[in-house]
Design a protein around this motif. Structure first.
Motif, PDB file in Angstrom:
ATOM      1  N   ASN A   1     -10.348   5.497  -1.385  1.00  0.00           N
ATOM      2  CA  ASN A   1      -9.220   4.571  -1.434  1.00  0.00           C
ATOM      3  C   ASN A   1      -9.016   4.030  -2.842  1.00  0.00           C
ATOM      4  OD1 ASN A   1      -7.865   3.554   1.348  1.00  0.00           O
ATOM      5  ND2 ASN A   1      -9.968   4.238   1.747  1.00  0.00           N
TER       6      ASN A   1
ATOM      7  N   GLN B   1      -1.006   7.686   1.293  1.00  0.00           N
ATOM      8  CA  GLN B   1      -2.228   8.292   0.774  1.00  0.00           C
ATOM      9  C   GLN B   1      -1.923   9.640   0.097  1.00  0.00           C
ATOM     10  OE1 GLN B   1      -1.398   8.226   3.891  1.00  0.00           O
ATOM     11  NE2 GLN B   1      -1.773  10.231   4.865  1.00  0.00           N
TER      12      GLN B   1
ATOM     13  N   THR C   1      -8.126   8.218   7.237  1.00  0.00           N
ATOM     14  CA  THR C   1      -6.839   8.624   6.661  1.00  0.00           C
ATOM     15  C   THR C   1      -6.983   9.885   5.819  1.00  0.00           C
ATOM     16  OG1 THR C   1      -6.012   6.352   6.644  1.00  0.00           O
ATOM     17  CG2 THR C   1      -4.976   7.906   5.122  1.00  0.00           C
TER      18      THR C   1
ATOM     19  N   ARG D   1       0.840  -1.201   0.000  1.00  0.00           N
ATOM     20  CA  ARG D   1       0.000   0.000   0.000  1.00  0.00           C
ATOM     21  C   ARG D   1       0.878   1.255   0.000  1.00  0.00           C
ATOM     22  NH1 ARG D   1      -3.568  -0.628   4.777  1.00  0.00           N
ATOM     23  NH2 ARG D   1      -1.706  -0.034   5.932  1.00  0.00           N
TER      24      ARG D   1
ATOM     25  N   SER E   1      -7.537  -3.987   5.706  1.00  0.00           N
ATOM     26  CA  SER E   1      -6.493  -2.949   5.721  1.00  0.00           C
ATOM     27  C   SER E   1      -5.334  -3.420   6.607  1.00  0.00           C
ATOM     28  CB  SER E   1      -7.057  -1.632   6.250  1.00  0.00           C
ATOM     29  OG  SER E   1      -7.577  -1.792   7.554  1.00  0.00           O
TER      30      SER E   1
ATOM     31  N   HIS F   1      -6.483   2.093   3.260  1.00  0.00           N
ATOM     32  CA  HIS F   1      -5.884   2.845   4.352  1.00  0.00           C
ATOM     33  C   HIS F   1      -6.834   2.815   5.544  1.00  0.00           C
ATOM     34  CE1 HIS F   1      -2.515   4.501   2.078  1.00  0.00           C
ATOM     35  NE2 HIS F   1      -3.353   4.731   1.069  1.00  0.00           N
TER      36      HIS F   1
END
Length: 722
Positions: free
Chosen positions: A265, A49, A210, A46, A251, A206
């Motif tokens: 996301n 962000q 987030t 991942r 997540s 996330h």
């Protein structure tokens, strides 16, 4: 037979395990295990962000300020107008407008959408009329759809365990493809869509909260600074309790998240990466097949303990490889089936191996016991324990028999070799291994190759084996046959007859010595004594008789000294070898002067002490110096020297300028009764034989360098200490 049965079962179990692994992968029986591992693996891939995404939340506070849901569409229009005045980027309006309200309100919202110019609206699907399974898209009302920049579906289908991990990026209905809401927005705004291979890629979400959020009521009221919204991607959706959709998402760990945040996301992952390709089940089957193949190779080649360790290692590698492939390659191959197959294969194979071993123990026990199937009375917890105890008893009996046989062979006074049918030496006692140090029990060699490596010769006529160092062995052979012709072979005993052969040779040489060398001067004396009465010069005859008598005495003395040397114990003591060499020169002075020969000692000034028998070394030097004076021409020189040698050794040497040793003598200069020069006086080689024997008794070496007409040099290397 046991080997063939085990190999057949190995093939069958491996094939069945692989087939079951493919079936299990297709049936997805390890779904929960794979899903749990997938959540943790996807979290590793991942990315961070994006700060350019803002969620405008229709939350509880907004409902309290603006009013209960649904809001009039004029409120939605004011929200879009405020975003347009702030200069926001694309707006993903995650609210379904499937039913019309008042015409004026709908038109005002449509105009606001048109004024902004970059609003994406969602749609869903409805059952197809007059069809049991078909679906058709359910779009927003026409004027909203017409003014929207794009539309996309917002259908969400969680995994069988109820957790949302993937989105349908494309849904096909009636032959047409309908992209997802977030995918349409990403394509429309050219945000560098990163589409993974395969369908329905996996997304690691996330954690909730987030992305930045602002209440929709504050945006409508204009209280949010324009700088905060300018150029940002806006996603509008419901987060209020009891309103809107909420999902359990993966997540890293399972958490609950509003639908609008799941859209954020997905939109972020499409632009920045982070979607994981979920490979089809066939790849899980292939992974399981490779793991099983490696495991079964270990089963076949290694011990059961190593098989257990290898099983754990393979299982760990399968899981680690699958998890690490996600951040490294962006691909996910579910390892659950491979893990289960490897873990289950170990007890199954162990059971089959135990069954085969049990059958083998019964067969071998019946074979080893003369009474066949009759079982020995043994105790044990279960059948296997009793079989092992029975086999242990029989093996102990056989081992004792083998040990007894080995002790018998080792105790034999001769070297023993056992040859198989092919002529390879398969067993040897310690005495035989001393003769053939290159022989190894684990790598049998033929007798011919062992003889070749040892430079030994086999005399077929005399049935003897001769080694380069002079040792001779009489080879006694006997064949043997077992019940199976393939097990027939030969046993060979090598008896050391070196001493017998040496004494036989000495006896022959002694007879030759007595019949020729000792007899010759005696015959000459008898002849001379007869001539004394025939008018010969009495003085000349007396001189000649005296010469022959001295010759006889010298031969007898040399022979006795050599014979005594072979039997006597040496008297070793620390002696000054320099002094011994000087004394030898003094004793030879008269003989050298008679031939006008100069003795040239080349000796060190300091004494050289060595642990030797001084009397033997003195006689050795007398023989060498005397021979040098005999053979050296008149007016020449004889040199005597003592030099340093390799560590803890010294070298004595004597050199003359004589005619050199004859060719026939060079072949074996130290033979007891070898060829000799008749003109050199009473000698049949006993002097040099004595020298060689003294050197051998002192653990030394002697070398001869001789050239015809150039002289002879003897070099003796002796240790300083014994």
């Amino acid at each position: 037979m046991v080997f063939r049965r085990l190999f057949f079962e190995w093939i069958v179990l491996l094939s069945l395990s692989i087939a079951l692994a493919f079936f299990a992968a297709r049936a997805d029986i390890a779904n929960r295990l794979d899903s749990s591992l997938l959540d943790r693996a996807a979290a590793l891939a991942r990315p961070a962000q994006s700060d350019d995404i803002i969620i405008v939340a229709i939350d509880d506070a907004s409902l309290a300020q603006v009013g209960t849901w649904p809001w009039p569409r004029t409120v939605h229009a004011r929200l879009i107008d405020e975003l347009a005045r702030a200069g926001s980027g694309p707006v993903l309006f995650d609210v379904l407008f499937l039913e019309p309200s008042t015409a004026a309100d709908d038109e005002r919202l449509a105009e606001a959408i048109a004024r902004h110019g970059d609003v994406i609206l969602p749609h869903t699907f409805a059952p197809q009329p007059n069809s049991a399974a078909g679906i058709v898209p359910a779009f927003p009302i026409e004027n909203l759809r017409r003014n929207a920049a794009a539309t996309g579906h917002v259908v969400i289908t969680p995994d069988p365990d109820g957790v949302l991990r993937r989105f349908d990026l494309e849904i096909t209905a009636n032959g047409e493809s309908y992209p997802h809401f977030a995918l349409q927005a990403a394509r429309l705004n050219d945000s560098g869509v990163q589409m993974p291979t395969g369908v329905d890629p996996v997304l690691s979400f996330h954690p909730a909260g987030t992305y930045a959020q602002v209440p929709a009521a504050e945006v409508i009221a204009g209280s949010v600074p324009a700088e905060f919204l300018r150029g940002k991607t806006i996603i509008i959706g419901a987060t209020a309790q009891g309103m809107g959709d909420r999902y359990s998402v993966g997540s890293g760990s399972i958490s609950v998240m509003p639908g609008v945040e799941t859209q954020a996301n997905l939109y972020d992952a499409l632009g920045r990466g982070g979607l994981v390709s979920d490979w089809p089940p066939v790849w899980s089957g292939l992974l399981a097949a490779l793991a099983l193949l490696a495991q079964f190779v270990v089963f076949w080649k290694m011990s059961p303990r190593a098989g257990l360790a290898a099983t754990l290692v393979i299982a760990g590698l399968v899981v680690a490889g699958a998890v690490l492939s996600v951040p490294l390659t962006g691909a996910w191959v579910a390892p659950g089936v491979a893990l289960l197959a490897v873990v289950l294969a170990y007890p199954i194979w162990s059971w089959r191996r135990l069954t085969s071993v049990s059958a083998y123990l019964e067969e071998e026990a019946a074979f080893l016991r003369p009474e066949g199937a009759k079982r020995a009375k043994v105790e044990g917890f279960d059948q296997i324990a009793r079989q092992v105890a029975r086999m242990r008893s029989l093996v102990n009996h056989v081992s004792r028999s083998f040990a007894f046989l080995g002790k018998v062979i080792e105790a034999a006074p001769d070297a023993i070799l056992v040859l198989d049918r092919a002529g390879d030496v398969v067993m040897a006692n310690a005495k035989a291994m001393d003769l053939f140090p290159d022989w190894r029990e684990e790598h049998p060699q033929s007798l011919a190759s062992l003889l070749q490596v040892s430079d030994a010769q086999h005399d077929d006529l005399r049935h003897e084996i001769l080694f380069p160092d002079g040792r001779t062995f009489l080879a006694a052979r006997a064949e043997f046959d077992l019940e199976d012709d393939l097990e027939s072979g030969e046993i060979m005993a090598l008896r050391d007859v070196s001493d017998i052969r040496r004494r036989e040779q000495e006896r022959r040489e002694m007879l030759e010595f007595l019949s020729h060398d000792m007899r010759t001067p005696q015959v000459a004396i008898i002849g001379l004594s007869r001539q004394s009465g025939q008018g010969e010069d009495a003085e000349d005859i007396s001189r000649r008789i005296r010469k022959q008598a001295h010759r006889t005495l010298k031969l007898a003395d040399d022979f006795v000294q050599l014979a005594m040397l072979d039997e006597a114990e040496l008297d070793y003591e620390d002696s000054d070898c320099v002094a011994l060499a000087e004394e030898a020169c003094d004793r030879a002075y008269s003989a050298a002067r008679a031939k006008r020969i100069v003795l040239e000692p080349e000796l060190p000034e300091e004494p050289v002490f060595a642990n030797v028998d001084a009397s033997l070394i003195a006689r050795l030097l007398d023989n060498l110096v005397g021979n040098a004076i005999k053979f050296a021409p008149e007016g020449s020189s004889v040199r005597i020297g003592l030099d340093d040698a390799p560590p803890r050794h010294f070298c004595l040497w004597v050199a003359d300028a004589g005619p050199g040793l004859p060719t026939e003598r060079l072949a074996n200069p130290f033979a007891r009764f070898g060829a000799h020069e008749q003109r050199a006086g009473p000698s049949v080689g006993l002097g040099l034989a004595f020298v060689k024997r003294v050197v051998d008794r002192h653990d030394g070496t002697i070398t001869v360098a001789s050239r015809r007409g150039k002289g002879t040099r003897f070099e003796i290397e002796l240790p300083l200490q014994r």
